[in-house]
Write a protein that holds these residues in place. Structure first.
Motif, PDB file in Angstrom:
ATOM      1  N   GLY A   1      47.065  37.478  44.285  1.00 14.86           N
ATOM      2  CA  GLY A   1      47.418  36.233  44.984  1.00 14.86           C
ATOM      3  C   GLY A   1      48.015  36.538  46.350  1.00 14.86           C
ATOM      4  O   GLY A   1      48.911  37.372  46.460  1.00 14.86           O
ATOM      5  N   THR A   2      47.533  35.860  47.362  1.00 12.52           N
ATOM      6  CA  THR A   2      47.926  36.177  48.745  1.00 12.52           C
ATOM      7  C   THR A   2      49.437  36.026  48.943  1.00 12.52           C
ATOM      8  O   THR A   2      50.099  36.935  49.450  1.00 12.52           O
ATOM      9  CB  THR A   2      47.193  35.225  49.712  1.00 12.52           C
ATOM     10  OG1 THR A   2      45.828  35.177  49.329  1.00 12.52           O
ATOM     11  CG2 THR A   2      47.315  35.666  51.155  1.00 12.52           C
ATOM     12  N   VAL A   3      49.969  34.874  48.580  1.00 15.10           N
ATOM     13  CA  VAL A   3      51.375  34.620  48.897  1.00 15.10           C
ATOM     14  C   VAL A   3      52.297  35.053  47.746  1.00 15.10           C
ATOM     15  O   VAL A   3      53.330  35.686  47.985  1.00 15.10           O
ATOM     16  CB  VAL A   3      51.586  33.134  49.281  1.00 15.10           C
ATOM     17  CG1 VAL A   3      53.074  32.828  49.476  1.00 15.10           C
ATOM     18  CG2 VAL A   3      50.817  32.823  50.570  1.00 15.10           C
ATOM     19  N   SER A   4      51.895  34.750  46.492  1.00 14.26           N
ATOM     20  CA  SER A   4      52.795  35.102  45.378  1.00 14.26           C
ATOM     21  C   SER A   4      52.961  36.627  45.289  1.00 14.26           C
ATOM     22  O   SER A   4      54.076  37.128  45.078  1.00 14.26           O
ATOM     23  CB  SER A   4      52.295  34.515  44.056  1.00 14.26           C
ATOM     24  OG  SER A   4      51.006  34.993  43.736  1.00 14.26           O
ATOM     25  N   ASN A   5      51.882  37.372  45.502  1.00 17.67           N
ATOM     26  CA  ASN A   5      51.965  38.830  45.466  1.00 17.67           C
ATOM     27  C   ASN A   5      52.736  39.390  46.651  1.00 17.67           C
ATOM     28  O   ASN A   5      53.450  40.384  46.528  1.00 17.67           O
ATOM     29  CB  ASN A   5      50.554  39.408  45.499  1.00 17.67           C
ATOM     30  CG  ASN A   5      50.296  40.227  44.280  1.00 17.67           C
ATOM     31  OD1 ASN A   5      51.227  40.580  43.559  1.00 17.67           O
ATOM     32  ND2 ASN A   5      49.048  40.528  44.054  1.00 17.67           N
TER      33      ASN A   5
ATOM     34  N   GLY B   1      50.192  29.762  54.055  1.00 15.76           N
ATOM     35  CA  GLY B   1      51.202  29.018  53.301  1.00 15.76           C
ATOM     36  C   GLY B   1      50.718  28.561  51.939  1.00 15.76           C
ATOM     37  O   GLY B   1      49.528  28.312  51.741  1.00 15.76           O
ATOM     38  N   ARG B   2      51.641  28.500  50.978  1.00 13.54           N
ATOM     39  CA  ARG B   2      51.363  27.942  49.646  1.00 13.54           C
ATOM     40  C   ARG B   2      52.572  27.078  49.256  1.00 13.54           C
ATOM     41  O   ARG B   2      53.699  27.381  49.644  1.00 13.54           O
ATOM     42  CB  ARG B   2      51.220  29.050  48.590  1.00 13.54           C
ATOM     43  CG  ARG B   2      50.061  30.007  48.831  1.00 13.54           C
ATOM     44  CD  ARG B   2      48.707  29.416  48.454  1.00 13.54           C
ATOM     45  NE  ARG B   2      47.638  30.380  48.597  1.00 13.54           N
ATOM     46  CZ  ARG B   2      46.849  30.492  49.659  1.00 13.54           C
ATOM     47  NH1 ARG B   2      47.014  29.691  50.708  1.00 13.54           N
ATOM     48  NH2 ARG B   2      45.888  31.390  49.699  1.00 13.54           N
ATOM     49  N   SER B   3      52.301  26.053  48.426  1.00 11.53           N
ATOM     50  CA  SER B   3      53.385  25.168  47.984  1.00 11.53           C
ATOM     51  C   SER B   3      54.162  25.792  46.828  1.00 11.53           C
ATOM     52  O   SER B   3      53.549  26.354  45.918  1.00 11.53           O
ATOM     53  CB  SER B   3      52.803  23.860  47.444  1.00 11.53           C
ATOM     54  OG  SER B   3      52.050  23.229  48.411  1.00 11.53           O
ATOM     55  N   TYR B   4      55.482  25.634  46.856  1.00  8.87           N
ATOM     56  CA  TYR B   4      56.316  26.033  45.716  1.00  8.87           C
ATOM     57  C   TYR B   4      57.379  24.955  45.502  1.00  8.87           C
ATOM     58  O   TYR B   4      57.964  24.443  46.457  1.00  8.87           O
ATOM     59  CB  TYR B   4      56.945  27.423  45.948  1.00  8.87           C
ATOM     60  CG  TYR B   4      55.863  28.491  45.961  1.00  8.87           C
ATOM     61  CD1 TYR B   4      55.269  28.921  44.770  1.00  8.87           C
ATOM     62  CD2 TYR B   4      55.379  28.995  47.155  1.00  8.87           C
ATOM     63  CE1 TYR B   4      54.228  29.846  44.777  1.00  8.87           C
ATOM     64  CE2 TYR B   4      54.326  29.918  47.173  1.00  8.87           C
ATOM     65  CZ  TYR B   4      53.770  30.338  45.971  1.00  8.87           C
ATOM     66  OH  TYR B   4      52.725  31.229  45.978  1.00  8.87           O
ATOM     67  N   SER B   5      57.599  24.624  44.230  1.00  7.81           N
ATOM     68  CA  SER B   5      58.508  23.529  43.891  1.00  7.81           C
ATOM     69  C   SER B   5      59.948  24.006  43.904  1.00  7.81           C
ATOM     70  O   SER B   5      60.243  25.140  43.529  1.00  7.81           O
ATOM     71  CB  SER B   5      58.167  23.004  42.499  1.00  7.81           C
ATOM     72  OG  SER B   5      56.821  22.603  42.480  1.00  7.81           O
TER      73      SER B   5
HETATM   74  C1  FAD Z   1      52.397  20.737  44.732  1.00 13.13           C
HETATM   75  C2  FAD Z   1      52.334  22.188  44.296  1.00 13.13           C
HETATM   76  C3  FAD Z   1      53.474  22.803  43.799  1.00 13.13           C
HETATM   77  C4  FAD Z   1      53.396  24.135  43.354  1.00 13.13           C
HETATM   78  N1  FAD Z   1      54.529  24.723  42.863  1.00 13.13           N
HETATM   79  C5  FAD Z   1      54.470  25.992  42.387  1.00 13.13           C
HETATM   80  C6  FAD Z   1      55.636  26.624  41.816  1.00 13.13           C
HETATM   81  O1  FAD Z   1      56.738  26.043  41.764  1.00 13.13           O
HETATM   82  N2  FAD Z   1      55.502  27.878  41.359  1.00 13.13           N
HETATM   83  C7  FAD Z   1      54.318  28.569  41.399  1.00 13.13           C
HETATM   84  O2  FAD Z   1      54.272  29.720  40.940  1.00 13.13           O
HETATM   85  N3  FAD Z   1      53.195  27.997  41.946  1.00 13.13           N
HETATM   86  C8  FAD Z   1      53.264  26.737  42.449  1.00 13.13           C
HETATM   87  N4  FAD Z   1      52.133  26.176  43.008  1.00 13.13           N
HETATM   88  C9  FAD Z   1      50.914  27.011  43.154  1.00 13.13           C
HETATM   89  C10 FAD Z   1      51.018  27.808  44.468  1.00 13.13           C
HETATM   90  O3  FAD Z   1      51.002  26.909  45.574  1.00 13.13           O
HETATM   91  C11 FAD Z   1      49.832  28.776  44.684  1.00 13.13           C
HETATM   92  O4  FAD Z   1      48.615  28.115  44.469  1.00 13.13           O
HETATM   93  C12 FAD Z   1      49.901  30.008  43.780  1.00 13.13           C
HETATM   94  O5  FAD Z   1      51.137  30.688  43.953  1.00 13.13           O
HETATM   95  C13 FAD Z   1      48.742  30.980  44.108  1.00 13.13           C
HETATM   96  O6  FAD Z   1      48.840  31.329  45.468  1.00 13.13           O
HETATM   97  P1  FAD Z   1      48.500  32.826  45.955  1.00 13.13           P
HETATM   98  O7  FAD Z   1      48.454  32.776  47.460  1.00 13.13           O
HETATM   99  O8  FAD Z   1      49.396  33.799  45.326  1.00 13.13           O
HETATM  100  O9  FAD Z   1      47.063  33.055  45.359  1.00 13.13           O
HETATM  101  P2  FAD Z   1      45.600  32.727  46.112  1.00 13.13           P
HETATM  102  O10 FAD Z   1      45.445  33.804  47.141  1.00 13.13           O
HETATM  103  O11 FAD Z   1      45.685  31.332  46.557  1.00 13.13           O
HETATM  104  O12 FAD Z   1      44.656  32.909  44.935  1.00 13.13           O
HETATM  105  C14 FAD Z   1      44.170  34.193  44.472  1.00 13.13           C
HETATM  106  C15 FAD Z   1      43.162  33.968  43.359  1.00 13.13           C
HETATM  107  O13 FAD Z   1      43.840  33.475  42.188  1.00 13.13           O
HETATM  108  C16 FAD Z   1      43.325  32.193  41.815  1.00 13.13           C
HETATM  109  N5  FAD Z   1      44.496  31.391  41.408  1.00 13.13           N
HETATM  110  C17 FAD Z   1      45.420  30.798  42.208  1.00 13.13           C
HETATM  111  N6  FAD Z   1      46.376  30.185  41.468  1.00 13.13           N
HETATM  112  C18 FAD Z   1      46.044  30.423  40.183  1.00 13.13           C
HETATM  113  C19 FAD Z   1      46.621  30.067  38.934  1.00 13.13           C
HETATM  114  N7  FAD Z   1      47.745  29.319  38.854  1.00 13.13           N
HETATM  115  N8  FAD Z   1      46.026  30.485  37.801  1.00 13.13           N
HETATM  116  C20 FAD Z   1      44.904  31.231  37.839  1.00 13.13           C
HETATM  117  N9  FAD Z   1      44.278  31.607  39.000  1.00 13.13           N
HETATM  118  C21 FAD Z   1      44.855  31.211  40.132  1.00 13.13           C
HETATM  119  C22 FAD Z   1      42.658  31.633  43.071  1.00 13.13           C
HETATM  120  O14 FAD Z   1      41.637  30.711  42.747  1.00 13.13           O
HETATM  121  C23 FAD Z   1      42.111  32.887  43.716  1.00 13.13           C
HETATM  122  O15 FAD Z   1      40.916  33.278  43.119  1.00 13.13           O
HETATM  123  C24 FAD Z   1      52.174  24.848  43.450  1.00 13.13           C
HETATM  124  C25 FAD Z   1      51.040  24.218  43.973  1.00 13.13           C
HETATM  125  C26 FAD Z   1      51.112  22.913  44.397  1.00 13.13           C
HETATM  126  C27 FAD Z   1      49.877  22.253  44.965  1.00 13.13           C
END
Ligand code: FAD
Ligand code: FES
Length: 320
Positions: free
Chosen positions: A157-161, A132-136
């Motif tokens: 990115g695990t979840v965004s991708n 899980g990841r947070s999204y607003s």
């Molecule tokens: C309260 C809160 C609200 C959020 N709201 C949103 C939202 O509305 N929209 C949104 O897009 N995201 C939002 N996020 C960020 C989201 O939760 C994830 O962290 C983000 O999508 C990356 O997750 P992932 O699983 O794709 O990447 P991961 O698998 O978690 O990360 C892959 C790699 O990318 C790096 N990485 C992760 N995030 C970033 C970044 N932003 N910039 C550069 N490198 C990064 C990591 O360190 C890791 O090395 C929010 C986070 C929080 C805590």
């Protein structure tokens, strides 16, 4: 000492429950490691969680000894279990996915029955492996009949991708409950509001802005949306349209990278532009969202520029 699934584990000094379990090769769900996302929710069946580890939880969760593993440095023995994976989660349906710019997706989900939220809150979206990841939330309850999210696609990115590559319209998707205290309250309609966000930090601000306009907020509302390049801005037309319709609202898109800018765009980082523009934040209500370093630094500078701490809401998009 903690006990997890029948086995005892010793904690290092000042080690959190989450870090201790990770150090022992156990991988409970987690994401931000900052006490924000609630993905690491756990429950103590013996022992009392520290009050720090229960900040932001609902009273009903606190009374059942739920706590956040990433924020808990126990001061007594605790026997720990994870919540049943169905607790606090809903399964819903993807209604629409659209591209807002080259790297940001707009995801719209069906609002599950009995799902309550305020504009500006966030939820956990789980992928099909339960990560899980947070999204607003960018939607406005009572006005939008869907839940809207703006997702920055992070390379690898695990979840965004996963959302970009594997999610399609009509798919089922699991989400958590809405959490977060950065919401619009209409207790002072005349208060000036500064909305400062970078990248998809616009998502919660878009919901808060539209809620304030619907409540006929009377004070100034200024939205500073920051991006490195003009190509990474999004929703510019919709926001300019709102500014044209509401004299109290000003939209200030800010570009921090070097590029020739048309008159409609302001050069500089959104937080710097806001500080230069407003100067004295006394009596202002401020919402900060997006890049975690920007949010942390701006919270301090805006406080030093006169805002009271209780008038500053900060949602850093922290990632572990
Ligand atoms: C309260 C809160 C609200 C959020 N709201 C949103 C939202 O509305 N929209 C949104 O897009 N995201 C939002 N996020 C960020 C989201 O939760 C994830 O962290 C983000 O999508 C990356 O997750 P992932 O699983 O794709 O990447 P991961 O698998 O978690 O990360 C892959 C790699 O990318 C790096 N990485 C992760 N995030 C970033 C970044 N932003 N910039 C550069 N490198 C990064 C990591 O360190 C890791 O090395 C929010 C986070 C929080 C805590
Ligand atoms: S609240 Fe613990 S990992 Fe996010």
């Amino acid at each position: 000492m903690i006990k997890y699934e029948g086995r005892n584990y010793s904690l290092d000094q000042n080690e959190t429950v989450l870090d201790c379990l990770l150090r022992h090769g156990i991988a409970p769900p987690y994401s931000c490691k900052s006490g924000l996302c609630h993905t690491c929710l756990m429950r103590a069946t013996q022992g009392t969680p520290t009050s720090d580890s229960q900040k932001g939880l609902k009273q009903s969760q606190i009374s059942q000894n739920y706590f956040l593993g990433c924020a808990c440095v126990p001061n007594e023995f605790m026997d720990i279990t994870l919540p049943n994976s169905e607790a606090f989660r809903s399964i819903t349906t993807v209604l629409n996915i659209a591209q807002l710019n080259d790297s940001v997706l707009r995801l719209r989900l069906k609002k599950p029955d009995n799902f309550n939220y305020f504009a500006g809150q966030y939820v956990t979206i789980y992928n099909n492996n339960g990560i899980g990841r947070s999204y607003s939330l960018a939607s406005v309850p009572g006005t939008d009949d869907f839940l809207e999210f703006h997702i920055q696609v992070i390379p690898n990115g695990t979840v965004s991708n996963w959302i970009k590559q594997a999610v399609s319209v009509d798919d089922s998707i699991t989400i958590g409950e809405a959490i977060g205290s950065g919401i619009y309250t209409n207790d002072n309609l005349k208060q000036s509001i500064a909305l400062i966000g970078t990248g998809t930090g616009l998502a919660p601000l878009y919901g808060i802005l539209r809620t304030a306009l619907l409540k006929q907020h009377k004070g100034d509302i200024r939205l500073y949306h920051g991006s490195r390049s003009s190509a990474n801005l999004y929703l510019q037309d919709a926001l300019q349209q709102l500014a044209n319709e509401h004299s109290a609202f000003t939209y200030i898109p800010c570009i921090s990278g070097a590029e020739p800018l048309p008159e409609a765009l302001t050069a500089g980082r959104a937080n710097d532009v806001a500080l230069k523009d407003i100067v004295n934040f006394k009596k202002w209500r401020v919402y900060l969202c997006g890049n975690a370093d920007m949010v942390k630094a701006s919270k301090r500078s805006i406080f030093l520029a006169g805002a009271s701490m209780q008038d500053i809401s900060a949602d850093p998009f922290a990632h572990a």
